[in-house]
Design a protein around this motif. Structure first.
Motif, PDB file in Angstrom:
ATOM      1  N   HIS A  80       9.068   1.409   9.225  1.00  0.00           N
ATOM      2  CA  HIS A  80       8.308   0.143   9.156  1.00  0.00           C
ATOM      3  C   HIS A  80       8.223   0.002   7.393  1.00  0.00           C
ATOM      4  O   HIS A  80       8.369   0.639   6.644  1.00  0.00           O
ATOM      5  CB  HIS A  80       6.923   0.098   9.573  1.00  0.00           C
TER       6      HIS A  80
ATOM      7  N   ARG B 252      -5.094  -3.546   5.884  1.00  0.00           N
ATOM      8  CA  ARG B 252      -5.875  -3.187   7.044  1.00  0.00           C
ATOM      9  C   ARG B 252      -7.133  -4.043   7.386  1.00  0.00           C
ATOM     10  O   ARG B 252      -7.718  -4.549   6.137  1.00  0.00           O
ATOM     11  CB  ARG B 252      -6.272  -1.861   7.236  1.00  0.00           C
TER      12      ARG B 252
ATOM     13  N   ALA C 151       5.835  -3.212   4.772  1.00  0.00           N
ATOM     14  CA  ALA C 151       4.600  -4.006   4.850  1.00  0.00           C
ATOM     15  C   ALA C 151       3.823  -3.408   6.344  1.00  0.00           C
ATOM     16  O   ALA C 151       3.868  -2.393   6.398  1.00  0.00           O
ATOM     17  CB  ALA C 151       5.152  -5.406   4.846  1.00  0.00           C
TER      18      ALA C 151
ATOM     19  N   ASP D 181       0.636  -6.717   2.792  1.00  0.00           N
ATOM     20  CA  ASP D 181      -0.339  -6.374   3.989  1.00  0.00           C
ATOM     21  C   ASP D 181      -1.494  -5.733   3.643  1.00  0.00           C
ATOM     22  O   ASP D 181      -1.833  -5.114   2.508  1.00  0.00           O
ATOM     23  CB  ASP D 181       0.705  -5.271   4.975  1.00  0.00           C
TER      24      ASP D 181
ATOM     25  N   LYS E 296      11.235  10.825   4.610  1.00  0.00           N
ATOM     26  CA  LYS E 296      11.763   9.229   4.476  1.00  0.00           C
ATOM     27  C   LYS E 296      13.140   9.185   4.447  1.00  0.00           C
ATOM     28  O   LYS E 296      13.675   8.151   4.854  1.00  0.00           O
ATOM     29  CB  LYS E 296      11.270   8.436   3.255  1.00  0.00           C
TER      30      LYS E 296
ATOM     31  N   ASN F 294      -5.794  -1.502   0.950  1.00  0.00           N
ATOM     32  CA  ASN F 294      -4.446  -1.585   0.051  1.00  0.00           C
ATOM     33  C   ASN F 294      -5.153  -2.312  -1.380  1.00  0.00           C
ATOM     34  O   ASN F 294      -4.698  -2.047  -2.561  1.00  0.00           O
ATOM     35  CB  ASN F 294      -3.309  -2.347   0.574  1.00  0.00           C
TER      36      ASN F 294
ATOM     37  N   GLY G  95       0.767  -1.304  -0.068  1.00  0.00           N
ATOM     38  CA  GLY G  95      -0.061   0.043   0.071  1.00  0.00           C
ATOM     39  C   GLY G  95       0.887   1.078  -0.068  1.00  0.00           C
ATOM     40  O   GLY G  95       2.080   1.249   0.002  1.00  0.00           O
ATOM     41  N   GLY G  96       0.249   2.407   0.192  1.00  0.00           N
ATOM     42  CA  GLY G  96       1.098   3.618   0.292  1.00  0.00           C
ATOM     43  C   GLY G  96       0.868   4.604  -0.945  1.00  0.00           C
ATOM     44  O   GLY G  96       0.505   4.054  -2.047  1.00  0.00           O
ATOM     45  N   ASN G  97       1.147   5.739  -0.623  1.00  0.00           N
ATOM     46  CA  ASN G  97       0.954   6.739  -1.777  1.00  0.00           C
ATOM     47  C   ASN G  97       2.037   6.950  -2.885  1.00  0.00           C
ATOM     48  O   ASN G  97       1.892   6.989  -3.894  1.00  0.00           O
ATOM     49  CB  ASN G  97       0.951   8.170  -0.968  1.00  0.00           C
ATOM     50  N   THR G  98       3.368   6.405  -2.439  1.00  0.00           N
ATOM     51  CA  THR G  98       4.167   6.253  -3.195  1.00  0.00           C
ATOM     52  C   THR G  98       4.150   5.271  -4.295  1.00  0.00           C
ATOM     53  O   THR G  98       4.059   5.329  -5.621  1.00  0.00           O
ATOM     54  CB  THR G  98       5.588   6.187  -2.533  1.00  0.00           C
TER      55      THR G  98
HETATM   56  C1  6PG Z   1       0.387   0.356   4.079  1.00  0.00           C
HETATM   57  C2  6PG Z   1       2.173  -0.183   3.545  1.00  0.00           C
HETATM   58  C3  6PG Z   1       3.122   0.210   4.016  1.00  0.00           C
HETATM   59  C4  6PG Z   1       3.460   1.603   3.158  1.00  0.00           C
HETATM   60  C5  6PG Z   1       4.432   2.688   3.801  1.00  0.00           C
HETATM   61  C6  6PG Z   1       5.010   3.837   2.936  1.00  0.00           C
HETATM   62  O1  6PG Z   1      -0.236  -0.370   3.549  1.00  0.00           O
HETATM   63  O2  6PG Z   1       0.507   1.376   4.649  1.00  0.00           O
HETATM   64  O3  6PG Z   1       1.889  -1.367   2.834  1.00  0.00           O
HETATM   65  O4  6PG Z   1       4.100  -0.308   4.437  1.00  0.00           O
HETATM   66  O5  6PG Z   1       4.019   1.340   1.753  1.00  0.00           O
HETATM   67  O6  6PG Z   1       3.803   3.296   4.811  1.00  0.00           O
HETATM   68  O7  6PG Z   1       3.516   4.405   2.426  1.00  0.00           O
HETATM   69  P1  6PG Z   1       3.562   5.710   1.838  1.00  0.00           P
HETATM   70  O8  6PG Z   1       4.049   5.573   0.389  1.00  0.00           O
HETATM   71  O9  6PG Z   1       2.242   6.428   1.920  1.00  0.00           O
HETATM   72  O10 6PG Z   1       4.501   6.866   2.568  1.00  0.00           O
END
Ligand code: 6PG
Length: 229
Positions: free
Chosen positions: A135, A69, A137, A67, A188, A79, A39-42
């Protein structure tokens, strides 16, 4: 190994191209490709660019997740939903080849067991992000999950807001044949430096588990690295 991408506009495009190439060459050599998404914005910005890329053999690709939620698939923090909207839907990947982590099931312990039975022995490509706390995953600093050696998927509570989640465990990161970590932005930088150059202690800096992977970084995320790559 860090790969520095200087142009801010070029980051997502370059990472998307790398992923598409990795899938193509894995399918060429192995006949199929098991990819796990984070997941995540990047990653989201990267995923969005992949469907437009040519000649990705999607029919040979199985999609997993690193991963999730404990939320339904339509939840904004899911995700699965992010991946579906940015990549899986636009690329037309059929539902039967997309393996959602069902962290919203009533029996999340069983959901973890079912998911690890579903995961291939080794992922061909594992895509991870990194949090500002180091962190990756849903393996958070000081969490007992970091010591897990037998299970491949477990339930954890972590993150902000504190949520129940499913996550892959360290052995899944260690055994992945291809590993890509995506990080952008100054927030980061410290976590990236700890992960790549800090004293080895994944309990404090879980993303060190992915130290051996390919790290795609923008200039800000790489700004605290001491070595020149
Ligand atoms: C999630 C993730 C997590 C994420 C990082 C980076 O679902 O939150 O899988 O590990 O990849 O927190 O997230 P960003 O790119 O949003 O900073």
């Amino acid at each position: 190994m860090p790969v520095l991408i200087e142009s801010p506009e070029g980051f997502a495009e370059r990472a998307a191209g790398w992923i598409a190439n990795a899938i193509r060459s894995t399918v060429e050599t192995r006949g199929s490709c098991a990819v796990a998404l984070s997941g995540g914005n990047t990653p989201k910005e990267v995923y969005r660019r992949i469907p437009a890329l040519p000649a990705v053999p999607w029919r040979k690709v199985e999609i997993y997740f690193g991963d999730e939620r404990a939320v339904p698939p339509g939840d904004p923090s899911s995700n699965y939903r992010m991946a579906q909207e940015s990549l899986l839907g636009p690329a037309g990947i059929p539902a039967e080849r997309v393996h959602r982590m069902e962290a919203d099931r009533r029996d999340i312990t069983q959901a973890a067991r079912d998911y690890e039975a579903l995961l291939p022995e080794a992922l061909d490509l594992l895509i991870l992000g990194i949090g500002t706390d180091g962190h990756t995953a849903s393996l958070f600093p000081y969490a007992p999950s970091l010591a897990e050696r037998n299970r491949r998927v477990i339930q954890v509570v972590g993150g902000e807001p504190l949520t129940q989640r499913l996550t892959i465990t360290p052995p899944v990161i260690e055994t992945a044949r291809g590993l890509l970590i995506l990080a952008r932005g100054a927030a980061k930088a410290e976590a990236v430096a700890m992960a790549l150059e800090g004293h080895l202690n994944p309990t404090l800096a879980p993303a060190q588990l992915a130290r051996h992977g390919i790290w795609m970084l923008d200039r800000d995320a790489a700004s605290r690295l001491r070595a020149t790559y």
